[in-house]
Design a protein around this motif. Sequence first.
Motif, PDB file in Angstrom:
ATOM      1  N   LYS A   1       0.615  -1.190  -0.037  1.00 21.55           N
ATOM      2  CA  LYS A   1       0.152  -0.032   0.122  1.00 21.55           C
ATOM      3  C   LYS A   1       0.906   1.135   0.121  1.00 21.55           C
ATOM      4  O   LYS A   1       0.487   2.233  -0.613  1.00 21.55           O
ATOM      5  CB  LYS A   1      -0.877  -0.020   1.180  1.00 21.55           C
ATOM      6  N   LEU A   2       2.118   1.127   0.527  1.00 23.39           N
ATOM      7  CA  LEU A   2       3.005   2.455   1.027  1.00 23.39           C
ATOM      8  C   LEU A   2       4.065   2.493  -0.252  1.00 23.39           C
ATOM      9  O   LEU A   2       4.762   3.302  -0.326  1.00 23.39           O
ATOM     10  CB  LEU A   2       3.413   2.349   2.003  1.00 23.39           C
ATOM     11  N   LYS A   3       3.805   1.527  -1.200  1.00 25.43           N
ATOM     12  CA  LYS A   3       4.966   1.084  -2.077  1.00 25.43           C
ATOM     13  C   LYS A   3       6.178   1.284  -1.685  1.00 25.43           C
ATOM     14  O   LYS A   3       7.208   2.025  -1.979  1.00 25.43           O
ATOM     15  CB  LYS A   3       4.719   2.436  -3.357  1.00 25.43           C
ATOM     16  N   ILE A   4       6.548   0.429  -0.648  1.00 28.65           N
ATOM     17  CA  ILE A   4       7.986   0.660   0.070  1.00 28.65           C
ATOM     18  C   ILE A   4       8.771  -0.472  -0.729  1.00 28.65           C
ATOM     19  O   ILE A   4       8.466  -1.581  -0.837  1.00 28.65           O
ATOM     20  CB  ILE A   4       7.625   0.456   1.598  1.00 28.65           C
ATOM     21  N   LYS A   5      10.077  -0.066  -0.829  1.00 28.45           N
ATOM     22  CA  LYS A   5      11.059  -0.740  -1.533  1.00 28.45           C
ATOM     23  C   LYS A   5      12.046  -1.352  -0.427  1.00 28.45           C
ATOM     24  O   LYS A   5      12.995  -0.496   0.189  1.00 28.45           O
ATOM     25  CB  LYS A   5      11.731  -0.144  -2.801  1.00 28.45           C
ATOM     26  N   ILE A   6      12.149  -2.700  -0.293  1.00 24.62           N
ATOM     27  CA  ILE A   6      12.897  -3.218   0.933  1.00 24.62           C
ATOM     28  C   ILE A   6      14.218  -3.748   0.134  1.00 24.62           C
ATOM     29  O   ILE A   6      14.144  -4.575  -0.315  1.00 24.62           O
ATOM     30  CB  ILE A   6      12.291  -4.325   1.739  1.00 24.62           C
ATOM     31  N   ASP A   7      15.194  -3.020   0.264  1.00 28.80           N
ATOM     32  CA  ASP A   7      16.577  -3.156  -0.319  1.00 28.80           C
ATOM     33  C   ASP A   7      17.710  -2.944   0.900  1.00 28.80           C
ATOM     34  O   ASP A   7      18.288  -1.900   0.556  1.00 28.80           O
ATOM     35  CB  ASP A   7      16.534  -2.670  -1.605  1.00 28.80           C
ATOM     36  N   PRO A   8      17.953  -3.519   1.663  1.00 33.32           N
ATOM     37  CA  PRO A   8      19.007  -2.976   2.804  1.00 33.32           C
ATOM     38  C   PRO A   8      20.412  -2.948   2.162  1.00 33.32           C
ATOM     39  O   PRO A   8      21.258  -2.169   2.673  1.00 33.32           O
ATOM     40  CB  PRO A   8      18.795  -4.089   3.717  1.00 33.32           C
ATOM     41  N   LYS A   9      20.713  -3.752   1.331  1.00 34.25           N
ATOM     42  CA  LYS A   9      22.092  -3.803   0.753  1.00 34.25           C
ATOM     43  C   LYS A   9      22.195  -2.602  -0.191  1.00 34.25           C
ATOM     44  O   LYS A   9      23.430  -2.006  -0.010  1.00 34.25           O
ATOM     45  CB  LYS A   9      22.000  -4.984  -0.429  1.00 34.25           C
ATOM     46  N   SER A  10      21.269  -2.023  -0.618  1.00 34.42           N
ATOM     47  CA  SER A  10      21.580  -0.701  -1.163  1.00 34.42           C
ATOM     48  C   SER A  10      21.027   0.632  -0.638  1.00 34.42           C
ATOM     49  O   SER A  10      21.197   1.743  -1.100  1.00 34.42           O
ATOM     50  CB  SER A  10      21.036  -0.741  -2.745  1.00 34.42           C
ATOM     51  N   ASP A  11      20.866   0.466   0.655  1.00 32.04           N
ATOM     52  CA  ASP A  11      20.030   1.743   1.468  1.00 32.04           C
ATOM     53  C   ASP A  11      21.406   2.499   2.218  1.00 32.04           C
ATOM     54  O   ASP A  11      21.215   2.176   3.480  1.00 32.04           O
ATOM     55  CB  ASP A  11      18.811   1.130   2.284  1.00 32.04           C
ATOM     56  N   ASP A  12      22.054   2.909   1.508  1.00 31.11           N
ATOM     57  CA  ASP A  12      23.021   3.666   2.119  1.00 31.11           C
ATOM     58  C   ASP A  12      22.753   4.768   2.921  1.00 31.11           C
ATOM     59  O   ASP A  12      23.411   4.886   4.201  1.00 31.11           O
ATOM     60  CB  ASP A  12      23.968   4.347   1.054  1.00 31.11           C
ATOM     61  N   GLU A  13      21.572   5.279   2.914  1.00 31.33           N
ATOM     62  CA  GLU A  13      21.175   6.361   3.757  1.00 31.33           C
ATOM     63  C   GLU A  13      20.710   5.832   5.237  1.00 31.33           C
ATOM     64  O   GLU A  13      21.102   6.360   6.186  1.00 31.33           O
ATOM     65  CB  GLU A  13      19.753   7.077   3.149  1.00 31.33           C
ATOM     66  N   TYR A  14      20.032   4.506   5.110  1.00 25.23           N
ATOM     67  CA  TYR A  14      19.751   4.170   6.310  1.00 25.23           C
ATOM     68  C   TYR A  14      21.072   3.689   7.159  1.00 25.23           C
ATOM     69  O   TYR A  14      21.187   4.017   8.456  1.00 25.23           O
ATOM     70  CB  TYR A  14      18.939   2.719   6.179  1.00 25.23           C
ATOM     71  N   LYS A  15      22.026   3.060   6.544  1.00 20.62           N
ATOM     72  CA  LYS A  15      23.482   2.725   7.357  1.00 20.62           C
ATOM     73  C   LYS A  15      23.851   3.908   7.650  1.00 20.62           C
ATOM     74  O   LYS A  15      24.612   3.651   8.857  1.00 20.62           O
ATOM     75  CB  LYS A  15      24.291   2.094   5.977  1.00 20.62           C
ATOM     76  N   LYS A  16      23.927   5.017   6.970  1.00 21.84           N
ATOM     77  CA  LYS A  16      24.589   6.280   7.397  1.00 21.84           C
ATOM     78  C   LYS A  16      23.833   6.772   8.701  1.00 21.84           C
ATOM     79  O   LYS A  16      24.512   7.280   9.549  1.00 21.84           O
ATOM     80  CB  LYS A  16      24.455   7.286   6.467  1.00 21.84           C
ATOM     81  N   ILE A  17      22.629   6.757   8.679  1.00 18.91           N
ATOM     82  CA  ILE A  17      22.022   6.964   9.997  1.00 18.91           C
ATOM     83  C   ILE A  17      21.927   6.440  11.347  1.00 18.91           C
ATOM     84  O   ILE A  17      22.008   6.861  12.321  1.00 18.91           O
ATOM     85  CB  ILE A  17      20.496   6.975   9.539  1.00 18.91           C
ATOM     86  N   VAL A  18      22.231   5.237  10.972  1.00 17.34           N
ATOM     87  CA  VAL A  18      22.323   4.385  12.310  1.00 17.34           C
ATOM     88  C   VAL A  18      23.950   3.578  12.653  1.00 17.34           C
ATOM     89  O   VAL A  18      24.078   3.163  13.410  1.00 17.34           O
ATOM     90  CB  VAL A  18      21.384   2.933  12.288  1.00 17.34           C
ATOM     91  N   SER A  19      24.821   4.191  11.721  1.00 16.02           N
ATOM     92  CA  SER A  19      26.082   3.545  11.618  1.00 16.02           C
ATOM     93  C   SER A  19      26.794   3.804  13.033  1.00 16.02           C
ATOM     94  O   SER A  19      27.395   2.942  13.527  1.00 16.02           O
ATOM     95  CB  SER A  19      27.043   3.928  10.641  1.00 16.02           C
ATOM     96  N   ASP A  20      26.647   5.004  13.528  1.00 15.53           N
ATOM     97  CA  ASP A  20      27.299   5.200  14.884  1.00 15.53           C
ATOM     98  C   ASP A  20      26.790   4.354  16.008  1.00 15.53           C
ATOM     99  O   ASP A  20      27.263   4.118  16.980  1.00 15.53           O
ATOM    100  CB  ASP A  20      27.080   6.762  14.996  1.00 15.53           C
TER     101      ASP A  20
END
Length: 174
Positions: free
Chosen positions: A8-27
């Motif tokens: 419904k939200l048209k969410i694409k789940i792809d943690p391997k290419s989700d660099d933004e998420y990685k940057k947000i939580v890396s610390d």
Amino acid sequence: MLKLINSKLKIKIDPKSDDEYKKIVSDLINNPVVKSMEQYMQHGNVSCLEHSIYVSYNSYLICKRLGLNYRAAARGGLLHDFFLYDWHTSKPQNGLRGFIHPFIALENANKYFELSDMEKDIIEKHMWPLTLKLPKYKESFIVSFVDKYYAFMESIKVNNREFIKSILSQLESI
């Protein structure tokens, strides 16, 4: 249910290419104390760290799609169960776990990280309605509901451990 929400939200789940998420939580994810959450079991055979990553990543995706503060959702979601004890063998001294552990998690998170007001609310209110006080932010509600969904799925042993392990390995390589 999550597939329905994602469609419904048209969410694409792809943690391997989700660099933004990685940057947000890396610390957070590279902090040894956060990594220690791996040693505590949460629901079924899922560690507290795995559970928290499920909640963090999916809350991030939902909030991003809805135009909300996905950064706070990702970070608050990762720290929402930062209570640092095995709740199967240890009991909080001043109350029942469901009511008390959000406050313990917030206290621990405040010791190690600088948190926004929204991140604090997410951590403190993720067990609403047990916490009684209503969450202040939409992001807090989303994390709370995503947490409940994954707690249920993990408890009945319907989860994708390979998916979460791929996210964890991607985060550790940052």
